[in-house]
Write a protein that holds these residues in place. Structure first.
Motif, PDB file in Angstrom:
ATOM      1  N   ALA A 112     -25.657 -63.710  10.858  1.00  0.00           N
ATOM      2  CA  ALA A 112     -26.938 -64.548  10.642  1.00  0.00           C
ATOM      3  C   ALA A 112     -26.591 -66.112  10.159  1.00  0.00           C
ATOM      4  N   LYS A 113     -25.452 -66.058   9.169  1.00  0.00           N
ATOM      5  CA  LYS A 113     -25.235 -67.212   8.604  1.00  0.00           C
ATOM      6  C   LYS A 113     -23.987 -66.866   8.126  1.00  0.00           C
ATOM      7  N   GLU A 114     -23.153 -68.009   7.581  1.00  0.00           N
ATOM      8  CA  GLU A 114     -21.953 -67.511   7.155  1.00  0.00           C
ATOM      9  C   GLU A 114     -21.958 -66.583   5.568  1.00  0.00           C
ATOM     10  N   ASN A 115     -21.050 -65.573   6.020  1.00  0.00           N
ATOM     11  CA  ASN A 115     -21.187 -64.565   4.978  1.00  0.00           C
ATOM     12  C   ASN A 115     -22.506 -63.737   4.705  1.00  0.00           C
ATOM     13  N   TRP A 116     -23.230 -63.616   5.741  1.00  0.00           N
ATOM     14  CA  TRP A 116     -24.545 -62.917   6.025  1.00  0.00           C
ATOM     15  C   TRP A 116     -24.352 -62.221   7.418  1.00  0.00           C
ATOM     16  N   LEU A 117     -24.708 -60.879   7.284  1.00  0.00           N
ATOM     17  CA  LEU A 117     -24.512 -60.219   8.540  1.00  0.00           C
ATOM     18  C   LEU A 117     -25.563 -58.889   8.493  1.00  0.00           C
ATOM     19  N   TYR A 118     -26.180 -58.892   9.666  1.00  0.00           N
ATOM     20  CA  TYR A 118     -27.155 -57.992   9.663  1.00  0.00           C
ATOM     21  C   TYR A 118     -26.629 -56.785  10.545  1.00  0.00           C
ATOM     22  N   THR A 119     -26.864 -55.782   9.960  1.00  0.00           N
ATOM     23  CA  THR A 119     -26.109 -54.542  10.805  1.00  0.00           C
ATOM     24  C   THR A 119     -26.909 -53.192  11.067  1.00  0.00           C
ATOM     25  N   PHE A 120     -26.475 -52.400  12.049  1.00  0.00           N
ATOM     26  CA  PHE A 120     -26.922 -51.215  12.321  1.00  0.00           C
ATOM     27  C   PHE A 120     -26.030 -50.058  12.428  1.00  0.00           C
ATOM     28  N   PHE A 121     -26.057 -49.001  11.638  1.00  0.00           N
ATOM     29  CA  PHE A 121     -25.305 -48.047  11.552  1.00  0.00           C
ATOM     30  C   PHE A 121     -25.584 -46.558  12.086  1.00  0.00           C
ATOM     31  N   LEU A 122     -24.762 -46.217  12.850  1.00  0.00           N
ATOM     32  CA  LEU A 122     -25.192 -44.686  13.565  1.00  0.00           C
ATOM     33  C   LEU A 122     -23.949 -44.061  13.302  1.00  0.00           C
ATOM     34  N   ASN A 123     -24.164 -42.587  12.866  1.00  0.00           N
ATOM     35  CA  ASN A 123     -23.027 -41.601  12.383  1.00  0.00           C
ATOM     36  C   ASN A 123     -23.416 -40.203  13.170  1.00  0.00           C
ATOM     37  N   PHE A 124     -22.659 -39.396  13.918  1.00  0.00           N
ATOM     38  CA  PHE A 124     -22.808 -38.082  14.339  1.00  0.00           C
ATOM     39  C   PHE A 124     -21.795 -37.134  13.959  1.00  0.00           C
ATOM     40  N   ASN A 125     -22.176 -36.267  13.241  1.00  0.00           N
ATOM     41  CA  ASN A 125     -21.012 -35.088  12.731  1.00  0.00           C
ATOM     42  C   ASN A 125     -21.216 -33.783  13.223  1.00  0.00           C
ATOM     43  N   THR A 126     -20.246 -33.117  13.881  1.00  0.00           N
ATOM     44  CA  THR A 126     -20.395 -31.829  14.244  1.00  0.00           C
ATOM     45  C   THR A 126     -19.360 -30.999  14.430  1.00  0.00           C
ATOM     46  N   GLN A 127     -18.877 -29.951  14.933  1.00  0.00           N
ATOM     47  CA  GLN A 127     -17.933 -29.138  15.025  1.00  0.00           C
ATOM     48  C   GLN A 127     -17.610 -28.569  16.684  1.00  0.00           C
ATOM     49  N   PHE A 128     -16.399 -28.075  16.869  1.00  0.00           N
ATOM     50  CA  PHE A 128     -16.020 -27.495  18.194  1.00  0.00           C
ATOM     51  C   PHE A 128     -16.344 -26.178  18.390  1.00  0.00           C
ATOM     52  N   ALA A 129     -16.098 -25.499  17.371  1.00  0.00           N
ATOM     53  CA  ALA A 129     -16.096 -24.088  17.659  1.00  0.00           C
ATOM     54  C   ALA A 129     -16.793 -23.374  16.440  1.00  0.00           C
ATOM     55  N   LYS A 130     -17.126 -22.095  16.713  1.00  0.00           N
ATOM     56  CA  LYS A 130     -17.913 -21.201  15.950  1.00  0.00           C
ATOM     57  C   LYS A 130     -17.209 -21.288  14.489  1.00  0.00           C
ATOM     58  N   GLY A 131     -18.330 -21.101  13.393  1.00  0.00           N
ATOM     59  CA  GLY A 131     -17.851 -21.029  12.075  1.00  0.00           C
ATOM     60  C   GLY A 131     -18.157 -19.855  11.284  1.00  0.00           C
ATOM     61  N   TYR A 132     -17.531 -19.027  10.616  1.00  0.00           N
ATOM     62  CA  TYR A 132     -17.702 -17.552  10.018  1.00  0.00           C
ATOM     63  C   TYR A 132     -17.587 -17.822   8.505  1.00  0.00           C
ATOM     64  N   ASN A 133     -18.278 -16.815   7.875  1.00  0.00           N
ATOM     65  CA  ASN A 133     -18.062 -16.543   6.400  1.00  0.00           C
ATOM     66  C   ASN A 133     -17.292 -15.366   6.410  1.00  0.00           C
ATOM     67  N   TYR A 134     -16.087 -15.707   5.610  1.00  0.00           N
ATOM     68  CA  TYR A 134     -15.156 -14.769   5.269  1.00  0.00           C
ATOM     69  C   TYR A 134     -15.083 -14.090   4.103  1.00  0.00           C
ATOM     70  N   THR A 135     -16.040 -14.269   3.105  1.00  0.00           N
ATOM     71  CA  THR A 135     -16.106 -13.919   1.838  1.00  0.00           C
ATOM     72  C   THR A 135     -16.594 -12.318   1.871  1.00  0.00           C
ATOM     73  N   THR A 136     -17.037 -11.781   2.834  1.00  0.00           N
ATOM     74  CA  THR A 136     -17.524 -10.385   3.067  1.00  0.00           C
ATOM     75  C   THR A 136     -16.540  -9.651   3.891  1.00  0.00           C
ATOM     76  N   ASN A 137     -16.383  -8.509   3.982  1.00  0.00           N
ATOM     77  CA  ASN A 137     -15.629  -7.469   4.569  1.00  0.00           C
ATOM     78  C   ASN A 137     -15.532  -7.859   6.077  1.00  0.00           C
TER      79      ASN A 137
END
Length: 154
Positions: A112-137
């Motif tokens: 917008a001006k020197e040292n002044w910036l308008y921004t828009f931020f987008l973030n997406f997080n996920t995983q590829f594979a199935k996840g398991y809880n290994y604390t039980t048998n």
């Protein structure tokens, strides 16, 4: 589980020889800069006649980390893509994933001006594979591929 091992093997075959950082300046669009790193890591631990104890293990990880950045006049657009997957094998616990993530980040800015910036931020997080809880048998399914997926924006 065999599918996961095959995917890991296929991804590792694709990454062999690509393990160094690279920067590409696209001639037709000099406003874009692309920088990326491909990492393929294999780790093996073996303990034999070791008084302190220890567990033999084998692990493999693949990480793709890329930046796609655009800059023209007062506009800037910075994008980051991280895709990582890894598995560890230990004799008593079999194969388990040790890294599983997809992270996409994008930051759009307008000066917008020197040292002044308008921004828009987008973030997406996920995983590829199935996840398991290994604390039980019995391993308990706690997540699926691309579920959960978390998107945030500001």
């Amino acid at each position: 589980m065999k599918k996961t091992k095959l995917i890991l093997l296929a991804l590792s075959a694709l990454c062999i020889g690509k393990g160094q950082a690279q920067e590409i300046q696209i001639d037709t669009a000099k406003n874009w800069k692309i920088h990326g790193e491909n990492t393929f890591l294999i780790n093996q631990s073996s303990f034999s006649n070791w008084a302190a104890g220890g567990v033999n293990s084998f692990a493999g990880n693949i990480v793709l980390n890329y930046d796609f950045n655009y800059k023209k006049e007062k506009w800037s657009w910075d994008n980051k893509v991280i895709a990582a997957y890894g598995q560890t094998f230990q004799k008593d616990v079999d194969w388990r994933k040790n890294d599983d993530r997809v992270s996409l980040s994008s930051l759009l800015g307008h000066e917008a001006k020197e040292n002044w910036l308008y921004t828009f931020f987008l973030n997406f997080n996920t995983q590829f594979a199935k996840g398991y809880n290994y604390t039980t048998n019995n391993k308990e399914l706690i997540s699926e591929a691309f579920a959960p997926g978390v998107a945030t924006f500001e």
